[in-house]
Scaffold this active site. Structure first.
Site, PDB file in Angstrom:
ATOM      1  N   ASN A 161       0.834  -1.211   0.000  1.00  0.00           N
ATOM      2  CA  ASN A 161       0.000   0.000   0.000  1.00  0.00           C
ATOM      3  C   ASN A 161       0.863   1.253   0.000  1.00  0.00           C
ATOM      4  OD1 ASN A 161       0.621  -0.817   2.687  1.00  0.00           O
ATOM      5  ND2 ASN A 161      -1.017   0.429   3.530  1.00  0.00           N
ATOM      6  N   GLU A 214       0.504   5.246   0.551  1.00  0.00           N
ATOM      7  CA  GLU A 214      -0.398   6.292   1.054  1.00  0.00           C
ATOM      8  C   GLU A 214       0.042   7.675   0.613  1.00  0.00           C
ATOM      9  OE1 GLU A 214      -0.884   5.536   5.278  1.00  0.00           O
ATOM     10  OE2 GLU A 214      -2.064   3.723   4.833  1.00  0.00           O
ATOM     11  N   ASN A 215      -0.834   8.647   0.880  1.00  0.00           N
ATOM     12  CA  ASN A 215      -0.586  10.020   0.457  1.00  0.00           C
ATOM     13  C   ASN A 215      -1.216  10.964   1.474  1.00  0.00           C
ATOM     14  OD1 ASN A 215      -1.298  12.601  -1.232  1.00  0.00           O
ATOM     15  ND2 ASN A 215       0.169  11.453  -2.456  1.00  0.00           N
ATOM     16  N   ALA A 216      -0.599  12.147   1.638  1.00  0.00           N
ATOM     17  CA  ALA A 216      -1.142  13.138   2.571  1.00  0.00           C
ATOM     18  C   ALA A 216      -2.582  13.499   2.196  1.00  0.00           C
ATOM     19  CB  ALA A 216      -0.261  14.388   2.565  1.00  0.00           C
ATOM     20  N   CYS A 229      -4.209   0.736  -2.434  1.00  0.00           N
ATOM     21  CA  CYS A 229      -4.046  -0.510  -1.682  1.00  0.00           C
ATOM     22  C   CYS A 229      -2.963  -1.388  -2.309  1.00  0.00           C
ATOM     23  CB  CYS A 229      -5.350  -1.297  -1.691  1.00  0.00           C
ATOM     24  SG  CYS A 229      -6.705  -0.540  -0.796  1.00  0.00           S
ATOM     25  N   GLU A 270      -3.136  -4.520  -3.024  1.00  0.00           N
ATOM     26  CA  GLU A 270      -3.653  -5.438  -4.045  1.00  0.00           C
ATOM     27  C   GLU A 270      -3.659  -4.795  -5.426  1.00  0.00           C
ATOM     28  OE1 GLU A 270      -4.905  -4.705  -1.114  1.00  0.00           O
ATOM     29  OE2 GLU A 270      -6.157  -6.295  -0.286  1.00  0.00           O
ATOM     30  N   CYS A 323     -10.415  -4.723  -0.024  1.00  0.00           N
ATOM     31  CA  CYS A 323     -11.536  -3.775   0.027  1.00  0.00           C
ATOM     32  C   CYS A 323     -12.400  -3.932  -1.231  1.00  0.00           C
ATOM     33  CB  CYS A 323     -11.020  -2.345   0.153  1.00  0.00           C
ATOM     34  SG  CYS A 323     -10.428  -1.639  -1.407  1.00  0.00           S
ATOM     35  N   CYS A 372     -10.743  -3.038  -4.561  1.00  0.00           N
ATOM     36  CA  CYS A 372      -9.768  -4.036  -5.035  1.00  0.00           C
ATOM     37  C   CYS A 372     -10.474  -5.273  -5.570  1.00  0.00           C
ATOM     38  CB  CYS A 372      -8.801  -4.405  -3.912  1.00  0.00           C
ATOM     39  SG  CYS A 372      -7.618  -3.086  -3.561  1.00  0.00           S
TER      40      CYS A 372
END
Ligand code: THU
Length: 159
Positions: free
Chosen positions: A61, A63-65, A72, A74, A111, A114
């Site tokens: 995964n 992530e970003n601010a 994700c 997957e 999720c 995905c």
């Protein structure tokens, strides 16, 4: 009124019950958690996707601010594989999650987005993708993404 019951079949396997190929895929997913970029959730997810020819592509995964921008594990693995080898149907995907210094005891499940993304490949290639969800208490094995996403929308209704 008629009720429709949808049954989902999930197998729970201990490490010594997994095939060598499945065990390798799970180990790759576990290793991929180390490449997670998750400074916001501190939830490190790894995925490993095996293609029909045996090649494995890993993802984690990212992530970003701006939270929704993140992706994700997957879909990172899946899109990476599709971009590199579009002629190879995905055969299986393994997923593992690491947080608070340990792998989760109970498996996490992909999720909804995905599941929908992976379903597209089952439709595209006409082949099921096995899903291996790792937990320290055992690995769930599901034989198809469709099982995880009943009443699917796969585009077949579109003109
Ligand atoms: N996440 C995944 O990568 N895969 C899943 O199956 C569930 C959630 C990520 C998204 C986000 O970076 C973090 O886990 C917390 O939701």
């Amino acid at each position: 009124m008629k009720e429709i019951h949808i049954n989902v079949s999930v197998s729970l396997l201990m490490p010594d019950e997994l095939s060598a190929a499945d065990l390798e895929l799970v180990e790759r997913a576990k290793a991929m958690t180390r490449n997670s970029y998750s400074p916001y959730s501190h939830f490190q997810v790894g995925a490993a996707l095996r293609l029909a020819d045996g090649t494995i592509y890993g993802g984690s995964n990212q992530e970003n601010a701006a939270f929704p921008v993140g992706l994700c594990a997957e879909r990172t693995a899946f899109f990476y594989a599709q971009a590199q080898a579009p002629d190879q149907p995905p055969a299986a995907i393994a997923i593992a999650a690491f947080t608070g210094g340990a792998f989760l005891a109970k498996p996490i499940s992909p999720c909804g987005m995905c599941r929908q993304a992976l379903l597209e490949a089952e439709t595209r290639y006409g082949q099921p993708i096995r899903v291996l969800l790792y937990g320290t208490e055992g690995t769930y094995v599901i034989n198809s993404v469709k099982e995880l996403l009943p009443l699917t929308f796969d585009g077949s209704e579109m003109a």
